[in-house]
Design an enzyme around this catalytic site. Sequence first.
Site, PDB file in Angstrom:
ATOM      1  NE  ARG A 103      41.378 -13.034   0.171  1.00 21.86           N
ATOM      2  CZ  ARG A 103      42.402 -13.741   0.618  1.00 21.86           C
ATOM      3  NH1 ARG A 103      43.558 -13.733  -0.036  1.00 21.86           N
ATOM      4  NH2 ARG A 103      42.314 -14.438   1.716  1.00 21.86           N
ATOM      5  CB  THR A 375      32.719   1.287   7.660  1.00 17.40           C
ATOM      6  OG1 THR A 375      31.569   1.106   8.348  1.00 17.40           O
ATOM      7  CG2 THR A 375      33.679   0.158   7.911  1.00 17.40           C
ATOM      8  CB  THR A 393      48.698 -14.579  -2.402  1.00 16.31           C
ATOM      9  OG1 THR A 393      49.134 -15.804  -1.835  1.00 16.31           O
ATOM     10  CG2 THR A 393      47.208 -14.423  -2.128  1.00 16.31           C
ATOM     11  CG  ASN A 395      46.453 -19.558   0.921  1.00 17.59           C
ATOM     12  OD1 ASN A 395      47.066 -18.782   1.654  1.00 17.59           O
ATOM     13  ND2 ASN A 395      45.630 -20.453   1.384  1.00 17.59           N
ATOM     14  CG  ASP A 417      43.478 -17.246   3.260  1.00 17.36           C
ATOM     15  OD1 ASP A 417      44.198 -17.955   3.987  1.00 17.36           O
ATOM     16  OD2 ASP A 417      43.945 -16.425   2.443  1.00 17.36           O
ATOM     17  CB  SER A 446      43.268 -11.363   2.779  1.00 16.49           C
ATOM     18  OG  SER A 446      44.634 -11.191   2.487  1.00 16.49           O
ATOM     19  N   GLY A 467      53.604 -13.849   3.696  1.00 13.37           N
ATOM     20  CA  GLY A 467      53.889 -14.469   4.989  1.00 13.37           C
ATOM     21  C   GLY A 467      52.662 -14.940   5.743  1.00 13.37           C
ATOM     22  N   GLY A 468      51.529 -15.100   5.028  1.00 12.79           N
ATOM     23  CA  GLY A 468      50.326 -15.621   5.686  1.00 12.79           C
ATOM     24  C   GLY A 468      49.980 -14.791   6.906  1.00 12.79           C
TER      25      GLY A 468
END
Length: 565
Positions: A103, A375, A393, A395, A417, A446, A467-468
């Site tokens: 990312r 976690t 992506t 974005n 984002d 994200s 697709g966000g």
Amino acid sequence: MLFPSKRSIWAVGAILWVLGLAAPRPTEAFTTVAARHGMVVSGEPIASRVGVEILKAGGNAVDAAVAVGFALAVTHPFAGNLGGGGFMLIRLANGRSTFIDYREEAPGAATPTMYLDAHGNIVPGLSTVGALSVGVPGTVAGFALAEKDYGRLGLKAVMQPAIRLAEQGFPVSYWLSRSLKLHAALLSKFSETRRIYLRNGNFYRPGEIFRQPELARTLKMIADRGPQAFYRGPIARQIVATMRKYHGIITLKDLAAYRAIVRKPLRGNFRGYNILTAPSPSSGGVALVEMLNILAPLHLGPPNSYESIHLIAEAMRRAYADRAAYLGDTDFVSVPIAGLISPAYAAKLRQEILHSPPDAPIHAGNPLPFEHPNTTHISVVDSAGNAVSNTFTLNNGYGSGVTVLKAGFLLNDEMDDFTSKPGAPNMYGLIQSQANAIAPRKRPLSCMTPTIVTRSGKLRLVLGSPGGSTIMNTVLQVLLNVLVYKMDIREAVTAPRFHDQWMPDKLYLERWGFSADTVSRLKAAGYKIAFRGPMGECEAIEVDPKTGWKFGAADPRSNGRAVGY
Ligand code: DON
């Protein structure tokens, strides 16, 4: 000429190779594509064919995914990229799995209020267009790491198809020609972008050859010298020069400090299936597991009936409300993930759904008591059963619109984002909290949800989508279509979709996908219905656990393609 030089033989060979890739194969009809050995599904046909070539040449699923990723950076500049970031989920045939987080990262000089004016209001466009919207790109580091640790052929070999496609060019599809024209407003804002992608206004027509010599040079440098060329060498210097020209803040130090991070995939269970999906800094996996947990014991009713839409939409709303309240990069903030994905928490939310009217207002739940102290998408399966699910992506389409000077690739606008201002919607209408506030080196939250499903240790599904904000809902619905409704993979990917993200308080339905009777019942129950065009673009593979045959389906909502062999 009688005796053509070696060079011209090579050139003719390369042209034939590109034209060969551009020609459709009979096995790629709009139906489920079945293959005995390997399967590649991506958002663009030439790139999918590159993946199968790599598999046939002895590459494994990671080699193929990385080759497809670099090819998409050439043939699908809308989202394929060198200047963006993403997530790669890998599951090896021996059952081991890993997650590569590449990312983008906030530059060192980023601040929580960098997109606000003196009055504390968001400056429109600042986080979505231009150099200030760019996060430090992760794609090259992510692909290089995946290839080094899991590939068989090496970075140089898997980058060759992309280099050739950039150098020799490829025929522009109807869809690429249309997309470039549709995005002309953004692409015209920066002269280098306008020159390369719009040919200074002389738009590419379908069938014309699109050559990208600067991009070819950039790719070659990475292939020859490795990711250092991008993060420390000449490409890094070009990125910084571009920043200087357009008032961005990414420095050589930011680029040198960037690392792809290896994480443990997030795990969930659904009716006997094991779900492997995206951990932080994605919200997609957490939301997907939370929704699946809520829905698992419920009788969902027929697909896309009032009953099923109601129950699924209520699960969606709750997961998105929790996302808005709690989620952010867990390397920076503490997030009650164990609580959010715990079946006990889901049981509480399920009771709430069953005992309240659909139009009751909802707020984020309280997962804290359930917390325990531990976690364009590419799907590939190779003949050995190794699987890769990769979503990456820029974005939004074509990212920030900024092309790196003389380097021929677009930069992301992933900074949008982050939470520009708590409570104010981002470009996808998502409301977010302080947990996702901007901080140096932090990664923006994200929705990307690359996912792999197994049962009794056997690979069953590989899928993901762009697709966000709709991404995890798309993945959820395709999963439910296969696992609950027993649709085949093409039916599951094709079936109409709906989407609820809590805020804005709307239930979005794909236009034409739902009967008037169902829509009336939903309205009568209090849902605020809004119709939308196609949502998501799921690229999926299903594996028959008995025979090992692979079934690929590209989403008919766009120009993706499944190619197997
Ligand atoms: O990471 C995210 O959630 C977004 N940046 C993804 C953007 C996206 O899917 C755009 N595609 N339609």
